[in-house]
Design an enzyme around this catalytic site. Structure first.
Site, mmCIF file in Angstrom:
data_model
loop_
_atom_site.group_PDB
_atom_site.id
_atom_site.type_symbol
_atom_site.label_atom_id
_atom_site.label_comp_id
_atom_site.label_asym_id
_atom_site.label_seq_id
_atom_site.Cartn_x
_atom_site.Cartn_y
_atom_site.Cartn_z
ATOM 1 N N TYR A 74 0.835 -1.203 0.000
ATOM 2 C CA TYR A 74 0.000 0.000 0.000
ATOM 3 C C TYR A 74 0.868 1.250 0.000
ATOM 4 C CZ TYR A 74 1.180 0.770 4.912
ATOM 5 O OH TYR A 74 1.859 1.019 6.068
ATOM 6 N N PHE A 84 2.333 9.819 3.211
ATOM 7 C CA PHE A 84 2.699 9.694 4.624
ATOM 8 C C PHE A 84 3.202 8.301 4.988
ATOM 9 C CE2 PHE A 84 -1.948 9.200 4.328
ATOM 10 C CZ PHE A 84 -2.126 7.925 4.852
ATOM 11 N N ASP A 85 3.006 7.323 4.113
ATOM 12 C CA ASP A 85 3.512 5.990 4.424
ATOM 13 C C ASP A 85 3.427 5.108 3.185
ATOM 14 O OD1 ASP A 85 4.603 4.013 6.090
ATOM 15 O OD2 ASP A 85 2.629 3.160 6.493
ATOM 16 N N ILE A 104 -7.362 0.643 10.547
ATOM 17 C CA ILE A 104 -8.475 1.591 10.534
ATOM 18 C C ILE A 104 -9.710 0.942 9.903
ATOM 19 C CG2 ILE A 104 -7.014 3.640 10.526
ATOM 20 C CD1 ILE A 104 -7.458 3.810 7.487
ATOM 21 N N TYR A 130 -8.561 8.416 10.972
ATOM 22 C CA TYR A 130 -8.007 8.826 12.265
ATOM 23 C C TYR A 130 -8.851 9.884 12.964
ATOM 24 C CZ TYR A 130 -3.986 6.229 10.663
ATOM 25 O OH TYR A 130 -3.169 5.228 10.226
ATOM 26 N N PHE A 147 -5.580 5.526 -0.102
ATOM 27 C CA PHE A 147 -4.638 4.411 -0.044
ATOM 28 C C PHE A 147 -4.669 3.655 -1.368
ATOM 29 C CE2 PHE A 147 -5.682 5.150 4.392
ATOM 30 C CZ PHE A 147 -4.449 5.055 5.023
#
Length: 581
Positions: A74, A84-85, A104, A130, A147
């Site tokens: 992902y 961010f990731d 999540i 979040y 994502f």
């Protein structure tokens, strides 16, 4: 299962180099819909704002289910494109257990709609990500996230009883769809270990599912498995050896109290064991599967290889094993063999070999029986090894023309008559029932054919009513006579036999009506006159009983005093209660 996955909780710090997805709420309603998308198309999943855009189609139709261990790549970004990731940056896929709140909510809801190899972009609203707090320092409060997810694979991990007691991870898929049931005898291989040592193993053991083996988890897990399936079980103490553990035994080491067991279990094969009759007094165990799906129906001619044994192993019958000409042959549902064997064979397929265990009630009962090779003592449970070599079905009524149906019905009626004269009323009743079934529907019959059929219906139902009276089945006898009277309203025998049934059912008024009508039609009928005499005696007895009953009741009431005073006292009682209030 949490010890199997190194995932941070919401309280742990996240860095850009080690960014995992935080835990959501475990108790969530996951959407059941998997939207059908074309490449490039975007649709909403559920009703909370989660969107899915398909980038690449996956394989097949299967999608992961709750509890499965999924493996994904992902990349996570904000709506402005800020990353961010990403698992792709490190080259290591991310694994987690689906549907348990380890990630999540948007992931739990979205990834369960994906197929193996599928690539999609999920747009996740704040409530499914979040929320108002965000995740410092990279995700601001109330952020909608995107994502890019590729579902690489998943391992099926099932919480068998939905209580966290047994988790099943499928290592090798099984064949077909059938699974063992409680009575079946399974043949398995297994190995059991604790974290640091092997506890027990077997290269092959057979046991009855209901009775179990080693620990409760084996029998419970095997009921969820297919033939050839191999699984890894994680077994909590309640399905292992609980808070007592288990001492060492032979080659098997001790299991300490409250121990979690890990078991590899392979279902090699099983023998299907079924209840032929619900009271479990006739049990059939399949030793060799038969061919196709067809089974002998009532009236089929069957040929068997047969070995009959007592429980101590004494063989009392052996047919067809030395010479094919000696095959055991009989017609099903015609009471030509003991009831248990008759019923069991009608559940077999051609070529099937089965072991049939029959309790005395469905075998030879309380009488001694001389069989081919030995005597079967009274009250014996017997076992038959049966191979259904072949069978020829009786011609069905739908395959017959009208004349053939009438002839078949006549033949069954004659068979019933022979049995009735021999005092075998239950067997005779079945013949009469079968006879009527051949000619039940006569809408397409000619006038002459209908006349023949109705004559047979009348005779068979009358004779069957006589059987039911002998068997003390009075309600059934009444119904059969009523059927006759629907065809012939002035049939004296039907009125007479229905009156007999009514007398036994204590419907004396109805009985009198039928007898009087019968005497109007045939005033000199001796049997009807005798029955009328019996009816009058019954009525007198009934009147006497009623008079005695009411006489006793009146006497008791008189002892209580005059009715007026009783009434006034009863009426006064509520007044006194009200005054106290």
């Amino acid at each position: 299962m949490e010890e199997d996955f190194d995932l941070p909780t919401e309280d742990e710090d996240h860095t850009e180099e080690d960014f995992d997805l935080p835990t959501g709420d475990e108790d969530m309603d996951l959407p059941n819909d998997s939207p059908i998308l074309k490449v490039g198309e975007e649709k909403e999943i559920g009703k909370q704002g989660l969107k899915k855009k398909l980038l690449k189609e996956g394989e097949g139709w299967d999608t992961p289910e709750k509890g499965d261990e999924v493996e994904v790549h992902y990349t996570g970004t904000l709506l402005d494109g800020t990353q961010f990731d990403s698992s792709r940056d490190g080259g290591t896929p991310f694994k987690f257990a689906l549907g348990y709140g380890q990630v999540i909510k948007g992931w739990d809801q979205g990834i369960k709609t994906m197929k193996k190899g599928e690539n999609a972009i999920f747009t996740v609203p704040p409530d499914l990500a979040y929320g108002a707090s965000g995740s410092k320092p990279t995700i601001p409060p109330n952020a909608t996230l995107q994502f890019d997810v590729e579902l690489l694979s998943w391992t099926s991990v099932k919480d068998i009883y939905k209580d966290g007691g047994i988790f099943k991870n499928i290592l090798v898929k099984g064949e077909n769809w059938e699974k063992p049931d409680d009575l079946d005898e399974v043949f398995v291989k297994y190995e059991v270990w604790l974290e640091d040592r092997i506890v027990a193993k077997s290269d092959g053991i057979e046991f009855t599912v209901e009775e179990g083996h080693f620990c409760p988890a084996l029998s419970r897990a095997v009921k969820t498995m297919k033939k050839g399936e191999k699984v890894l079980l994680t077994v909590k103490p309640q399905y292992g050896f609980g808070d007592k553990g288990r001492p060492a035994s032979g080659d098997e080491v001790a299991v300490p109290p409250n121990a979690t067991l890990h078991i590899t279990l392979e279902l090699v094969s099983w023998k299907t064991v079924s209840e032929v009759i619900r009271d479990k007094k006739v049990i059939k165990k399949i030793l060799k599967e038969g061919e196709g799906y067809e089974r002998p129906s009532g009236g089929a001619v069957v040929k068997l290889k047969l070995i009959g044994k007592l429980q101590d192993g004494t063989v009392f019958l052996k047919k067809g094993h030395n010479n094919e000409d000696e095959l055991f042959e009989f017609k099903t549902d015609e009471e030509q063999v003991i009831d248990g064997l008759d019923r069991a064979v009608m559940l077999m397929k051609k070529g099937e070999v089965a072991l049939v265990t029959i309790a005395p009630e469905y075998a030879f009962g309380s009488s001694e029986s001389q069989q081919g090779l030995a005597v079967v003592p009274p009250n014996s449970t017997v076992c038959y090894e049966v191979e259904l070599v072949s069978f020829v079905q009786e011609k069905g009524s739908w395959e017959m023309n009208i004349q053939e149906k009438i002839e078949a019905a006549g033949k069954k009626k004659e068979e019933g008559n022979v049995l009735f004269k021999g005092g075998e009323y239950a067997r005779a009743s079945k013949r009469y029932e079968k006879a009527v079934k051949y000619i039940e529907y006569t809408s397409s019959y000619s006038d002459e054919e209908k006349k023949q059929a109705n004559a047979l219906k009348v005779a068979c139902n009358l004779n069957n009513a006589a059987c039911e009276l002998k068997l003390k089945e009075y309600t059934q006898a009444e119904k059969l006579c009523t059927k006759v009277l629907e065809i012939e309203s002035r049939n004296v025998k039907a009125l007479y036999r229905r009156a007999q049934a009514y007398i036994q059912l204590a419907d004396l008024d109805l009985a009198e009506f039928d007898i009087k009508k019968a005497l109007e039609i045939d005033p000199e009928n001796r049997d009807v006159k005798l029955e009328y005499k019996k009816l009058k005696e019954k009525m007198r007895e009934y009147i006497k009983k009623e008079a005695k009953f009411y006489g006793n009741m009146i006497a008791k009431m008189n002892k209580l005093g005059p009715i007026d005073s009783i009434k006034s006292e009863a009426e006064a009682e509520p007044m006194s209660i009200d005054s106290k209030a």
